[in-house]
Structure formats: structure tokens, C-alpha cells
Design a protein around this motif. Structure first.
Motif, PDB file in Angstrom:
ATOM      1  N   THR A  61       0.853  -1.187   0.000  1.00 24.86           N
ATOM      2  CA  THR A  61       0.000   0.000   0.000  1.00 24.86           C
ATOM      3  C   THR A  61       0.889   1.238   0.000  1.00 24.86           C
ATOM      4  O   THR A  61       2.084   1.146   0.259  1.00 24.86           O
ATOM      5  CB  THR A  61      -0.919   0.049   1.249  1.00 24.86           C
ATOM      6  OG1 THR A  61      -0.112   0.049   2.425  1.00 24.86           O
ATOM      7  CG2 THR A  61      -1.898  -1.119   1.280  1.00 24.86           C
ATOM      8  N   GLU A  62       0.268   2.367  -0.294  1.00 29.47           N
ATOM      9  CA  GLU A  62       0.984   3.635  -0.218  1.00 29.47           C
ATOM     10  C   GLU A  62      -0.011   4.733   0.130  1.00 29.47           C
ATOM     11  O   GLU A  62      -1.231   4.548  -0.018  1.00 29.47           O
ATOM     12  CB  GLU A  62       1.702   3.953  -1.531  1.00 29.47           C
ATOM     13  CG  GLU A  62       0.784   4.233  -2.706  1.00 29.47           C
ATOM     14  CD  GLU A  62       1.530   4.491  -4.012  1.00 29.47           C
ATOM     15  OE1 GLU A  62       2.746   4.249  -4.078  1.00 29.47           O
ATOM     16  OE2 GLU A  62       0.874   4.931  -4.978  1.00 29.47           O
ATOM     17  N   GLY A  63       0.504   5.849   0.557  1.00 30.82           N
ATOM     18  CA  GLY A  63      -0.349   7.000   0.834  1.00 30.82           C
ATOM     19  C   GLY A  63      -1.084   7.419  -0.430  1.00 30.82           C
ATOM     20  O   GLY A  63      -0.608   7.184  -1.543  1.00 30.82           O
ATOM     21  N   THR A  64      -2.220   8.014  -0.261  1.00 29.55           N
ATOM     22  CA  THR A  64      -3.064   8.378  -1.392  1.00 29.55           C
ATOM     23  C   THR A  64      -3.044   9.890  -1.606  1.00 29.55           C
ATOM     24  O   THR A  64      -3.448  10.638  -0.717  1.00 29.55           O
ATOM     25  CB  THR A  64      -4.514   7.900  -1.134  1.00 29.55           C
ATOM     26  OG1 THR A  64      -4.477   6.503  -0.850  1.00 29.55           O
ATOM     27  CG2 THR A  64      -5.407   8.152  -2.330  1.00 29.55           C
ATOM     28  N   HIS A 122      -7.625  -0.964   9.750  1.00 26.17           N
ATOM     29  CA  HIS A 122      -6.779  -0.412   8.678  1.00 26.17           C
ATOM     30  C   HIS A 122      -6.989   1.088   8.493  1.00 26.17           C
ATOM     31  O   HIS A 122      -8.060   1.621   8.777  1.00 26.17           O
ATOM     32  CB  HIS A 122      -7.059  -1.123   7.352  1.00 26.17           C
ATOM     33  CG  HIS A 122      -6.464  -2.490   7.275  1.00 26.17           C
ATOM     34  ND1 HIS A 122      -5.122  -2.710   7.069  1.00 26.17           N
ATOM     35  CD2 HIS A 122      -7.020  -3.710   7.411  1.00 26.17           C
ATOM     36  CE1 HIS A 122      -4.879  -4.002   7.057  1.00 26.17           C
ATOM     37  NE2 HIS A 122      -6.021  -4.635   7.277  1.00 26.17           N
ATOM     38  N   ASP A 123      -5.954   1.714   7.977  1.00 24.94           N
ATOM     39  CA  ASP A 123      -6.039   3.102   7.541  1.00 24.94           C
ATOM     40  C   ASP A 123      -6.777   3.086   6.202  1.00 24.94           C
ATOM     41  O   ASP A 123      -6.231   2.624   5.187  1.00 24.94           O
ATOM     42  CB  ASP A 123      -4.627   3.680   7.379  1.00 24.94           C
ATOM     43  CG  ASP A 123      -4.616   5.107   6.847  1.00 24.94           C
ATOM     44  OD1 ASP A 123      -5.680   5.600   6.399  1.00 24.94           O
ATOM     45  OD2 ASP A 123      -3.539   5.720   6.873  1.00 24.94           O
ATOM     46  N   LEU A 126      -5.289   4.485   2.641  1.00 26.70           N
ATOM     47  CA  LEU A 126      -4.160   3.922   1.885  1.00 26.70           C
ATOM     48  C   LEU A 126      -4.625   3.330   0.566  1.00 26.70           C
ATOM     49  O   LEU A 126      -5.697   2.731   0.479  1.00 26.70           O
ATOM     50  CB  LEU A 126      -3.450   2.845   2.708  1.00 26.70           C
ATOM     51  CG  LEU A 126      -2.735   3.310   3.973  1.00 26.70           C
ATOM     52  CD1 LEU A 126      -2.172   2.115   4.734  1.00 26.70           C
ATOM     53  CD2 LEU A 126      -1.630   4.310   3.640  1.00 26.70           C
ATOM     54  N   THR A 127      -3.794   3.471  -0.463  1.00 27.92           N
ATOM     55  CA  THR A 127      -4.065   2.878  -1.771  1.00 27.92           C
ATOM     56  C   THR A 127      -3.436   1.492  -1.837  1.00 27.92           C
ATOM     57  O   THR A 127      -2.257   1.318  -1.481  1.00 27.92           O
ATOM     58  CB  THR A 127      -3.497   3.764  -2.902  1.00 27.92           C
ATOM     59  OG1 THR A 127      -4.191   5.014  -2.895  1.00 27.92           O
ATOM     60  CG2 THR A 127      -3.664   3.113  -4.267  1.00 27.92           C
ATOM     61  N   CYS A 128      -4.225   0.519  -2.292  1.00 23.05           N
ATOM     62  CA  CYS A 128      -3.743  -0.860  -2.455  1.00 23.05           C
ATOM     63  C   CYS A 128      -3.075  -0.986  -3.820  1.00 23.05           C
ATOM     64  O   CYS A 128      -3.653  -0.601  -4.840  1.00 23.05           O
ATOM     65  CB  CYS A 128      -4.916  -1.835  -2.356  1.00 23.05           C
ATOM     66  SG  CYS A 128      -5.745  -1.787  -0.772  1.00 23.05           S
ATOM     67  N   THR A 140      -8.367   2.781  -2.901  1.00 25.17           N
ATOM     68  CA  THR A 140      -7.999   2.845  -1.489  1.00 25.17           C
ATOM     69  C   THR A 140      -8.705   1.694  -0.766  1.00 25.17           C
ATOM     70  O   THR A 140      -9.620   1.056  -1.309  1.00 25.17           O
ATOM     71  CB  THR A 140      -8.458   4.178  -0.859  1.00 25.17           C
ATOM     72  OG1 THR A 140      -9.884   4.259  -0.951  1.00 25.17           O
ATOM     73  CG2 THR A 140      -7.807   5.373  -1.529  1.00 25.17           C
TER      74      THR A 140
END
Length: 169
Positions: A61-64, A122-123, A126-128, A140
């Protein structure tokens, strides 16, 4: 955001469980009309499409950099337009067989519980990165959970229609 999402999860699965419970074991596996799935197949399809999220959310994942709910409206418009015919991808097509009502009831409860837990731990922003729905950008966690809900809502509508045909309502 989490509480509203969790309320949506509970309401969606409540309506799904209500219609699923109306089918007898025999009706669950009766083809209502040519070209249609049985209620059992439709329910199995929902179960299949609501699976795998724990692994996906635990993956890469990463920040969006955009609004985390950007595609929610698009998902609603697509899946809740009951006049649009869609074809399931092969990996989400249920087997043509007799399904056990009790087993499916338990699986639906498990899927609801899974989504509630995942939405809590989960946050959601976040982008999967490990899976992408065809025709969309990467989702996300929030959008994936929302996909599971509108998808289940679409097929809850379909189950209601199958029930009407079988009961000749």
C-alpha cells in the motif's frame, strides 16, 4: 468515516441475509429463468467477491494523493444501476452446483465480520497496489470495502428478483 462505513456494512449484510433466509434449500438451487444464476450461485458470487481483502489490505500500500473516496460515487452509479447488465470475470463465476443454505449463511456472517474488522484496523485512506479493478485506477482500502458493499447491494436486488420469480409474486 469508520462508523458510517461500519453502519453501511451492517445494513448491507442485514438486507442480504434477510433475502437469503427466505429461500428454501430447494429454491436456493432452482434456476428461476433461462440464463440466470440460482440464488445459491448469486450468493456464492457475493461471497467470492467479498473475499481476499485481508491479504490485499496487508499487502503493498501507499499513501493516497487524492481524496480516498474519489471512486465511491462511480461505484454507486455503476453497481446500483440495475438496468445495466454485467458479466462476472471468470475468477468470480460460481460453480453450477447445489449450494448449502446453512453453509452460505455462515459464510455471509463471516464476510460481514471480516469487513467490520478490516474497516476498524486499517487506515482506510491507503491505496492498495496489488490489485486493480478493471476500468478503474488503484483503489484505497475505503473504496475496496465500498466496492464489496455496492456489489452485495446489487446482488441483493438480484436475489429479491429471483425470489419474486420463484414465488410468482
Amino acid at each position: 468515516m469508520k462508523k458510517l462505513l461500519q453502519t453501511n456494512i451492517i445494513e448491507t449484510f442485514k438486507k442480504l441475509s434477510e433475502i437469503h433466509s427466505k429461500f428454501t434449500q430447494s429454491e436456493l438451487n432452482t434456476v428461476p429463468f433461462e440464463g440466470s444464476w440460482t440464488a445459491g450461485q448469486t450468493t456464492q458470487h457475493i461471497i467470492m467477491a467479498s473475499s481476499g481483502f485481508a491479504a490485499l489490505f496487508a499487502g503493498h500500500t501507499e499513501g493516497t494523493p487524492r481524496r480516498p473516496d474519489l471512486y465511491v460515487k462511480d461505484l454507486e452509479e455503476l453497481f446500483l444501476n440495475f438496468n445495466t447488465k454485467m458479466n462476472a470475470p471468470d475468477f468470480l463465476k460460481p460453480e453450477l452446483k447445489d449450494y448449502n443454505k446453512e453453509e452460505q449463511t455462515i459464510k455471509l456472517l463471516e464476510k460481514e465480520s471480516d469487513l467490520l474488522t478490516l474497516s476498524e484496523i486499517h487506515d482506510l485512506t491507503l491505496t492498495c497496489l496489488d490489485f486493480q479493478l478493471p476500468g478503474f485506477e488503484k483503489f484505497t482500502i475505503l473504496e475496496f470495502i465500498f466496492f464489496a458493499l455496492v456489489h452485495a447491494q446489487r446482488h441483493t436486488h438480484q436475489l429479491n428478483e429471483i425470489y419474486k420469480v420463484l414465488k410468482k409474486v
